[in-house]
Every structure is written in structure tokens, then in C-alpha cells.
Motif scaffolding. Structure first.
Motif, PDB file in Angstrom:
ATOM      1  N   MET A 112       0.834  -1.202   0.000  1.00  0.00           N
ATOM      2  CA  MET A 112       0.000   0.000   0.000  1.00  0.00           C
ATOM      3  C   MET A 112       0.872   1.256   0.000  1.00  0.00           C
ATOM      4  O   MET A 112       0.560   2.234  -0.673  1.00  0.00           O
ATOM      5  N   PHE A 113       1.977   1.241   0.732  1.00  0.00           N
ATOM      6  CA  PHE A 113       2.908   2.366   0.718  1.00  0.00           C
ATOM      7  C   PHE A 113       3.449   2.583  -0.692  1.00  0.00           C
ATOM      8  O   PHE A 113       3.645   3.724  -1.122  1.00  0.00           O
ATOM      9  N   ALA A 114       3.697   1.482  -1.392  1.00  0.00           N
ATOM     10  CA  ALA A 114       4.275   1.569  -2.734  1.00  0.00           C
ATOM     11  C   ALA A 114       3.229   1.873  -3.803  1.00  0.00           C
ATOM     12  O   ALA A 114       3.575   2.033  -4.980  1.00  0.00           O
ATOM     13  N   GLY A 115       1.949   1.933  -3.400  1.00  0.00           N
ATOM     14  CA  GLY A 115       0.904   2.179  -4.377  1.00  0.00           C
ATOM     15  C   GLY A 115       0.609   0.970  -5.236  1.00  0.00           C
ATOM     16  O   GLY A 115       0.012   1.091  -6.307  1.00  0.00           O
ATOM     17  N   MET A 116       0.990  -0.222  -4.767  1.00  0.00           N
ATOM     18  CA  MET A 116       0.782  -1.453  -5.530  1.00  0.00           C
ATOM     19  C   MET A 116      -0.497  -2.166  -5.117  1.00  0.00           C
ATOM     20  O   MET A 116      -0.966  -3.049  -5.825  1.00  0.00           O
ATOM     21  N   SER A 169       3.731   9.218  -9.311  1.00  0.00           N
ATOM     22  CA  SER A 169       4.653  10.223  -8.778  1.00  0.00           C
ATOM     23  C   SER A 169       5.286   9.745  -7.472  1.00  0.00           C
ATOM     24  O   SER A 169       6.455  10.055  -7.182  1.00  0.00           O
ATOM     25  N   ILE A 170       4.540   8.978  -6.684  1.00  0.00           N
ATOM     26  CA  ILE A 170       5.103   8.423  -5.451  1.00  0.00           C
ATOM     27  C   ILE A 170       6.161   7.381  -5.778  1.00  0.00           C
ATOM     28  O   ILE A 170       7.250   7.371  -5.187  1.00  0.00           O
ATOM     29  N   ARG A 171       5.851   6.510  -6.738  1.00  0.00           N
ATOM     30  CA  ARG A 171       6.821   5.464  -7.107  1.00  0.00           C
ATOM     31  C   ARG A 171       8.094   6.066  -7.690  1.00  0.00           C
ATOM     32  O   ARG A 171       9.171   5.477  -7.566  1.00  0.00           O
ATOM     33  N   ALA A 172       7.990   7.235  -8.302  1.00  0.00           N
ATOM     34  CA  ALA A 172       9.176   7.901  -8.843  1.00  0.00           C
ATOM     35  C   ALA A 172      10.119   8.348  -7.740  1.00  0.00           C
ATOM     36  O   ALA A 172      11.320   8.535  -7.985  1.00  0.00           O
ATOM     37  N   ARG A 173       9.594   8.500  -6.528  1.00  0.00           N
ATOM     38  CA  ARG A 173      10.408   8.952  -5.391  1.00  0.00           C
ATOM     39  C   ARG A 173      10.623   7.841  -4.371  1.00  0.00           C
ATOM     40  O   ARG A 173      11.087   8.095  -3.265  1.00  0.00           O
ATOM     41  N   THR A 174      10.285   6.610  -4.755  1.00  0.00           N
ATOM     42  CA  THR A 174      10.352   5.478  -3.834  1.00  0.00           C
ATOM     43  C   THR A 174      11.235   4.379  -4.404  1.00  0.00           C
ATOM     44  O   THR A 174      11.172   4.080  -5.593  1.00  0.00           O
ATOM     45  N   GLY A 175      12.050   3.779  -3.547  1.00  0.00           N
ATOM     46  CA  GLY A 175      12.821   2.603  -3.925  1.00  0.00           C
ATOM     47  C   GLY A 175      12.235   1.378  -3.259  1.00  0.00           C
ATOM     48  O   GLY A 175      11.743   1.455  -2.121  1.00  0.00           O
ATOM     49  N   TYR A 176      12.250   0.248  -3.953  1.00  0.00           N
ATOM     50  CA  TYR A 176      11.655  -0.976  -3.413  1.00  0.00           C
ATOM     51  C   TYR A 176      12.618  -2.140  -3.569  1.00  0.00           C
ATOM     52  O   TYR A 176      13.109  -2.412  -4.667  1.00  0.00           O
ATOM     53  N   LEU A 177      12.886  -2.817  -2.467  1.00  0.00           N
ATOM     54  CA  LEU A 177      13.748  -3.990  -2.461  1.00  0.00           C
ATOM     55  C   LEU A 177      12.912  -5.209  -2.106  1.00  0.00           C
ATOM     56  O   LEU A 177      12.426  -5.336  -0.980  1.00  0.00           O
ATOM     57  N   ASP A 222      13.352   9.202  -1.796  1.00  0.00           N
ATOM     58  CA  ASP A 222      13.173   9.764  -0.453  1.00  0.00           C
ATOM     59  C   ASP A 222      12.690   8.692   0.516  1.00  0.00           C
ATOM     60  O   ASP A 222      12.850   8.831   1.725  1.00  0.00           O
ATOM     61  N   LEU A 223      12.075   7.647  -0.024  1.00  0.00           N
ATOM     62  CA  LEU A 223      11.539   6.554   0.784  1.00  0.00           C
ATOM     63  C   LEU A 223      12.019   5.236   0.196  1.00  0.00           C
ATOM     64  O   LEU A 223      11.916   5.013  -1.009  1.00  0.00           O
ATOM     65  N   LEU A 224      12.539   4.373   1.058  1.00  0.00           N
ATOM     66  CA  LEU A 224      13.022   3.060   0.640  1.00  0.00           C
ATOM     67  C   LEU A 224      12.215   1.991   1.372  1.00  0.00           C
ATOM     68  O   LEU A 224      12.137   1.992   2.608  1.00  0.00           O
ATOM     69  N   LEU A 225      11.595   1.102   0.606  1.00  0.00           N
ATOM     70  CA  LEU A 225      10.802   0.005   1.154  1.00  0.00           C
ATOM     71  C   LEU A 225      11.604  -1.281   1.017  1.00  0.00           C
ATOM     72  O   LEU A 225      12.001  -1.656  -0.089  1.00  0.00           O
ATOM     73  N   LEU A 226      11.835  -1.967   2.124  1.00  0.00           N
ATOM     74  CA  LEU A 226      12.755  -3.102   2.165  1.00  0.00           C
ATOM     75  C   LEU A 226      12.051  -4.333   2.720  1.00  0.00           C
ATOM     76  O   LEU A 226      11.572  -4.321   3.858  1.00  0.00           O
ATOM     77  N   ASP A 227      11.998  -5.391   1.935  1.00  0.00           N
ATOM     78  CA  ASP A 227      11.384  -6.635   2.364  1.00  0.00           C
ATOM     79  C   ASP A 227      12.487  -7.636   2.699  1.00  0.00           C
ATOM     80  O   ASP A 227      13.165  -8.139   1.810  1.00  0.00           O
ATOM     81  N   GLU A 228      12.671  -7.890   3.992  1.00  0.00           N
ATOM     82  CA  GLU A 228      13.719  -8.808   4.466  1.00  0.00           C
ATOM     83  C   GLU A 228      15.069  -8.481   3.819  1.00  0.00           C
ATOM     84  O   GLU A 228      15.635  -9.294   3.070  1.00  0.00           O
ATOM     85  N   PRO A 229      15.639  -7.306   4.093  1.00  0.00           N
ATOM     86  CA  PRO A 229      16.836  -6.858   3.363  1.00  0.00           C
ATOM     87  C   PRO A 229      18.059  -7.744   3.507  1.00  0.00           C
ATOM     88  O   PRO A 229      18.886  -7.793   2.597  1.00  0.00           O
ATOM     89  N   HIS A 233      -1.199   8.715   3.408  1.00  0.00           N
ATOM     90  CA  HIS A 233      -0.402   9.707   2.701  1.00  0.00           C
ATOM     91  C   HIS A 233       1.039   9.227   2.677  1.00  0.00           C
ATOM     92  O   HIS A 233       1.612   8.915   3.720  1.00  0.00           O
ATOM     93  N   VAL A 234       1.602   9.141   1.500  1.00  0.00           N
ATOM     94  CA  VAL A 234       2.996   8.747   1.321  1.00  0.00           C
ATOM     95  C   VAL A 234       3.703   9.888   0.608  1.00  0.00           C
ATOM     96  O   VAL A 234       3.286  10.288  -0.486  1.00  0.00           O
ATOM     97  N   LEU A 235       4.732  10.427   1.242  1.00  0.00           N
ATOM     98  CA  LEU A 235       5.454  11.578   0.689  1.00  0.00           C
ATOM     99  C   LEU A 235       4.483  12.710   0.357  1.00  0.00           C
ATOM    100  O   LEU A 235       4.623  13.409  -0.636  1.00  0.00           O
ATOM    101  N   GLY A 236       3.479  12.845   1.224  1.00  0.00           N
ATOM    102  CA  GLY A 236       2.536  13.943   1.103  1.00  0.00           C
ATOM    103  C   GLY A 236       1.382  13.726   0.154  1.00  0.00           C
ATOM    104  O   GLY A 236       0.562  14.631  -0.034  1.00  0.00           O
ATOM    105  N   SER A 237       1.278  12.546  -0.460  1.00  0.00           N
ATOM    106  CA  SER A 237       0.224  12.307  -1.442  1.00  0.00           C
ATOM    107  C   SER A 237      -0.480  10.981  -1.175  1.00  0.00           C
ATOM    108  O   SER A 237       0.049  10.100  -0.486  1.00  0.00           O
TER     109      SER A 237
END
Length: 288
Positions: free
Chosen positions: A30-34, A55-63, A136-143, A43-47
Motif C-alpha cells: 500500500m505504501f508503494a501504491g501497488m 509520482s510516489i513510485r518515482a520517489r520510492t525505492g523498493y527492495l 526519499d523513501l526506501l521500502l525493504l522486504d527482508e533486506p 499519505h505517502v510523501l505527502g500524497s
């Protein structure tokens, strides 16, 4: 998901803990908009991700937990190709790849095939790829899942450097040592809702006490001992034939155990750990 309510700030690492099916991956998606939510506010990064997902995914990294690296490409090509997905032109993608290779300590492996990398190197490359768009935001699944201790420490070092750069990080993990070492704050989920939140030490203090009295009961005696003592120690839990009792007064706790005529072979007194707090929380939750 029900009443999941927490905030994140720049330069903060927040850990999501919970058993399989507790809602960790759903929250991250949900944070990643998926994944779309059925109700509530996010609200993620204000949106709102349901409105401004691209636009959120453009500012988000996902592992992802499982590798999404292209084993047939070189280390450098994995970064440059991924940069193209974010609209980086060839020159910019090369420059960003150089920066990330240096950051991850992989510059000398730039021309190597991904398939030749060790597990730790591959994980560092995966983190680097998640950073191509300078998120600006990094989402990490079991890094650091499945890594040996040395490789795990290397990954933790990278994530610590990102924290100092102001990158907010949300990670899921089953490893309490990792959560304690990395996270500024922890959110514990159970059945799609938050059951506890705080710093690692706050959770330990609230739910595990200052010390842990660990008894090794005779074969098959752990469950019987727990039945006798649960009224005295609400946070008590068992691991096999080991009985773990969170307490602030180990002498008084041991005296209570002896009065209950519990048959045990050995006693260990140690400082309480995050794992103890987590087990106490989830034991209480499963008993409801």
C-alpha cells in the motif's frame, strides 16, 4: 488491515514485525501504491497512493525479498538499465551507476555477471538498484534474509549510511537482531492491526522487563510448568522445553517457580531482548 496507524519521518528506519500473514507485505504494498486500500487514509510523501501512485513510485525505492536482478547482465548494466525505467538518459544513468557502485563497494565488480556474485554482493547490488532514482523513501522486504553474518553486517552498514543521508526506510524482517540493530522505531502487527509500537528498548521495557529468567524443564515439562505459572507471569512463554519468564526481580520470580514445584534442570538469567518482547506480545495476542 484494521486500524493500522503510524507515521514515518525523513532519516528514520521503521521496522514492521509480525508473523506470516500479519499484514506486513500488504502494508508495504500500500505504501508503494501497488495495493489499494478499502478504507481509511494513507499519505505517502505527502500524497495519496491511490491518486498519485506514479509520482510516489518515482520517489520510492523498493527492495523485494527475492532477487529481481538480471543474472545475464553485468553489475553495471543492471543499474543502467534500471535507471532507464526512471527516465535517466544514458549519460546520467552511467553517472548514477558509478555513484552507486562506489557507495556499495562494487566498483571493482562492475563488469562481472550478476550470477558470479556472492549472496552479500548480490544483495548490495539489489539495494543499489533500488536507489537508482535517488528515492526519499526506501521500502525493504527482508533486506538481509539468507545472508551470512559478515554479509549481513555489510548490508546493515549501507542502510545506516542511507539513514544519515535522510532517506526514510520501512523494512519488514523476522530477525529480531536486525530490527534491534537498525530500527529507530518498531511497529508490531498481528492479524492486520498494530498491537505495539515504540523504540526497540521501549518494547523490551514494556513487554519483557529488565531480565529474563530462562528455565530448561525436564523433557515434556515445559507446557505443564507454563500452566502452573501463567497466573503469576502473564508474559511467560515456552520454546520447546524452555520456559521464559520476563521479570524485574529474578530472585522473587525464581522463588515463585520453586513454590509451584516446577521440575527444571537448569536456570539462566540474562538481559531481556527484543525477541522476548515480541514473543510475549504475540503469545498474548494468540491467547485472545
Amino acid at each position: 488491515m484494521r486500524n493500522v496507524d503510524f507515521r514515518m519521518f525523513a532519516g528514520e528506519i521503521v521496522g514492521l514485525l509480525g508473523h506470516n500473514g500479519a499484514g506486513k507485505s500488504t502494508t508495504v504494498r500500500m505504501f508503494a501504491g501497488m495495493s489499494r486500500r478499502d478504507s481509511g487514509y494513507l499519505h505517502v510523501l505527502g500524497s495519496d497512493p491511490d491518486v498519485a501512485g506514479p509520482s510516489i513510485r518515482a520517489r520510492t525505492g523498493y527492495l523485494a525479498q527475492r532477487s529481481v536482478l538480471d543474472a545475464e547482465l553485468t553489475v553495471r548494466d543492471n543499474l543502467e538499465v534500471h535507471g532507464g525505467y526512471f527516465g535517466l538518459r544514458r549519460t546520467a544513468a552511467r553517472k548514477r551507476a558509478d555513484e552507486l557502485l562506489e557507495f556499495a563497494g562494487l566498483s571493482d565488480r562492475a563488469r562481472a555477471r550478476v550470477g558470479s556474485l556472492s549472496g552479500g554482493m548480490a544483495r548490495k547490488l539489489a539495494i543499489s538498484r533500488a536507489l537508482v532514482n535517488d528515492p526519499d523513501l526506501l521500502l525493504l522486504d527482508e533486506p538481509a534474509s539468507g545472508l551470512d553474518p559478515q554479509a549481513r553486517q555489510a548490508v546493515w552498514t549501507l542502510l545506516g549510511q542511507l539513514r544519515r543521508r535522510g532517506v526514510a526506510q520501512l523494512l519488514t524482517t523476522h530477525h529480531m537482531e536486525e530490527a534491534h540493530a537498525l530500527c529507530d522505531r518498531i511497529v508490531v502487527l498481528a492479524d492486520g492491526r498494530v498491537i505495539a509500537e515504540g523504540t526497540p528498548q521501549e518494547l523490551i521495557d514494556r513487554h519483557a522487563g529488565r531480565s529474563m529468567l530462562e528455565l530448561r524443564c525436564r523433557t515434556g515439562g515445559g507446557v505443564r510448568a507454563a500452566d502452573r505459572l501463567i497466573g503469576h507471569f502473564p508474559g511467560l512463554h515456552t520454546v520447546g522445553d524452555h520456559l521464559l519468564i520476563p521479570t524485574d526481580d529474578t530472585d522473587a520470580a525464581l522463588a515463585t517457580v520453586r513454590r509451584a514445584a516446577v521440575d527444571f534442570e537448569a536456570v539462566v538469567v540474562r538481559s531481556a531482548r527484543l525477541e522476548d518482547a515480541y514473543l510475549a506480545l504475540t503469545v498474548k495476542e494468540s491467547a485472545r
